[in-house]
Design a protein around this motif. Structure first.
Motif, PDB file in Angstrom:
ATOM      1  N   UNK A  40       0.762  -1.235   0.000  1.00 48.89           N
ATOM      2  CA  UNK A  40       0.000   0.000   0.000  1.00 48.89           C
ATOM      3  C   UNK A  40       0.795   1.289   0.000  1.00 48.89           C
ATOM      4  N   UNK A  41       2.105   1.230   0.259  1.00 44.85           N
ATOM      5  CA  UNK A  41       2.889   2.459   0.251  1.00 44.85           C
ATOM      6  C   UNK A  41       3.310   2.745  -1.188  1.00 44.85           C
ATOM      7  N   UNK A  42       2.331   3.120  -1.993  1.00 43.39           N
ATOM      8  CA  UNK A  42       2.545   3.246  -3.428  1.00 43.39           C
ATOM      9  C   UNK A  42       1.518   4.204  -4.010  1.00 43.39           C
ATOM     10  N   UNK A  43       1.715   4.565  -5.281  1.00 42.77           N
ATOM     11  CA  UNK A  43       0.751   5.435  -5.945  1.00 42.77           C
ATOM     12  C   UNK A  43      -0.552   4.699  -6.243  1.00 42.77           C
ATOM     13  N   UNK A  44      -0.453   3.393  -6.514  1.00 39.44           N
ATOM     14  CA  UNK A  44      -1.637   2.584  -6.799  1.00 39.44           C
ATOM     15  C   UNK A  44      -1.505   1.237  -6.099  1.00 39.44           C
ATOM     16  N   UNK A  45      -2.650   0.673  -5.712  1.00 40.86           N
ATOM     17  CA  UNK A  45      -2.647  -0.649  -5.107  1.00 40.86           C
ATOM     18  C   UNK A  45      -3.925  -1.364  -5.516  1.00 40.86           C
ATOM     19  N   UNK A  46      -3.828  -2.654  -5.791  1.00 38.47           N
ATOM     20  CA  UNK A  46      -4.994  -3.484  -6.100  1.00 38.47           C
ATOM     21  C   UNK A  46      -5.425  -4.194  -4.821  1.00 38.47           C
ATOM     22  N   UNK A  47      -6.704  -4.069  -4.473  1.00 31.50           N
ATOM     23  CA  UNK A  47      -7.201  -4.574  -3.194  1.00 31.50           C
ATOM     24  C   UNK A  47      -8.451  -5.422  -3.425  1.00 31.50           C
ATOM     25  N   UNK A  48      -8.534  -6.609  -2.802  1.00 29.40           N
ATOM     26  CA  UNK A  48      -9.778  -7.375  -2.886  1.00 29.40           C
ATOM     27  C   UNK A  48     -10.953  -6.528  -2.397  1.00 29.40           C
ATOM     28  N   UNK A  49     -12.061  -6.587  -3.113  1.00 31.29           N
ATOM     29  CA  UNK A  49     -13.204  -5.756  -2.736  1.00 31.29           C
ATOM     30  C   UNK A  49     -13.778  -6.155  -1.380  1.00 31.29           C
ATOM     31  N   UNK A  50     -13.469  -7.360  -0.921  1.00 30.96           N
ATOM     32  CA  UNK A  50     -13.920  -7.780   0.412  1.00 30.96           C
ATOM     33  C   UNK A  50     -13.118  -7.117   1.519  1.00 30.96           C
TER      34      UNK A  50
END
Length: 310
Positions: A87-97
């Motif tokens: 998460x210490x980034x410009x973008x992150x992919x996260x499970x919607x749950x």
């Protein structure tokens, strides 16, 4: 895109560099990160980072690509999320749950301070309530109360009707804990006047046996951290002179059967309604993450440390 990666170098544990953009899985939303929270536990992990791991568990931002499987919020929604890492980034992919929308009145800074500390506090008290049947009227001792978890526990426990004694060496933080509902504040465990039905212990070292000795008969101690980084020594025979049949239980906030999303939604609702108040110890630009990590290691930050991504 830019992101922080671990260096495994003492005194300079992260560096900002170019990394590949996230590749979404079907159940993941792509979030443009606006703010993230840094936790002291992450400073420990950065000392010996796992191969291929990047830090970042508490983020708030904007959905720029919805999950391909149709789950979760649409593009343009602001969310708070609890990814396993990265998460210490410009973008992150996260499970919607593992995310939930946030309302307009909640800033990205406030939201980013909620996940790890808030989930820990919520689930600690839920576990305690299962043991006692309720929290109203219960006598609780909370150690290490000056951090983000401690503030959330204090406010949630007070709202549930518990009588909470908080341990904080800081007079300023102690006053704030009283404002949040602490019945009493002491500067060390030895000064706490028991007995207590519940002890929430996060420091380890010499404090844990002192806290056990203040339990009521058949009381429960939930051990959820070791901030002192000192090992614990327990003397069984000394316990015979203490509480009768005390229970000592190790607690992990990750010990849940369901996803994080519903509990994140609860934290957001309480905060938006003015019933939970994130304690922000510092807010800085994300380029100063290394500086914040050092301040956390040296206990110069009280409450949550939040970085904003421009």
């Amino acid at each position: 895109m830019k992101a922080f990666v671990p260096t495994a170098t003492p005194g300079d544990t992260v560096r900002l560099t170019e990394v590949a953009e996230p590749v979404q899985q079907p159940d993941q939303a792509l979030i443009k990160v606006e703010a993230y929270s840094v936790n002291r536990g992450e400073t420990f992990l950065l000392e010996r980072p796992p191969v291929g791991w990047r830090p970042g568990k508490d983020v708030a931002g904007l959905v720029v690509q919805a999950a391909p499987d149709g789950s979760g919020p649409a593009v343009g929604h602001r969310v708070v999320a609890h990814p396993p890492a990265l998460g210490w980034a410009e973008y992150v992919a996260v499970p919607t749950s593992s995310l939930t929308p946030i309302p307009e009145q909640l800033s990205a800074v406030q939201a980013a301070a909620l996940p790890l500390a808030g989930l820990t506090a919520l689930r600690l008290l839920r576990t305690a309530a299962r043991h006692t049947g309720h929290l109203a009227g219960q006598r609780i001792l909370l150690t290490g109360a000056s951090g983000g978890v401690g503030h959330y526990v204090t406010e949630l426990a007070a709202a549930a009707g518990a009588q909470l004694t908080a341990v904080s060496a800081s007079a300023e933080r102690g006053e704030r804990l009283r404002e949040l509902g602490a019945t009493a504040v002491v500067d060390e465990v030895a000064a706490a006047q028991g007995p207590f039905d519940l002890v929430l212990e996060s420091t380890g070292g010499a404090n844990l046996p002192l806290a056990i000795a203040r339990l009521a008969p058949r009381g429960l101690l939930l051990w959820f951290g070791q901030a002192s980084r000192e090992p614990v020594t327990l003397d069984f025979f000394a316990l015979l002179n203490g509480p009768v049949s005390a229970t000592i239980r190790q607690f992990s906030y990750a010990d849940v059967d369901g996803p994080d999303g519903p509990d994140l939604a609860t934290l957001v609702q309480l905060t938006a309604a003015g019933r939970l108040h994130p304690e922000i110890g510092t807010v800085r630009d994300w380029t100063r993450t290394g500086e914040v990590l050092e301040d956390l290691r040296e206990r110069r930050v009280r409450g949550n440390a939040v970085l904003t991504v421009n």
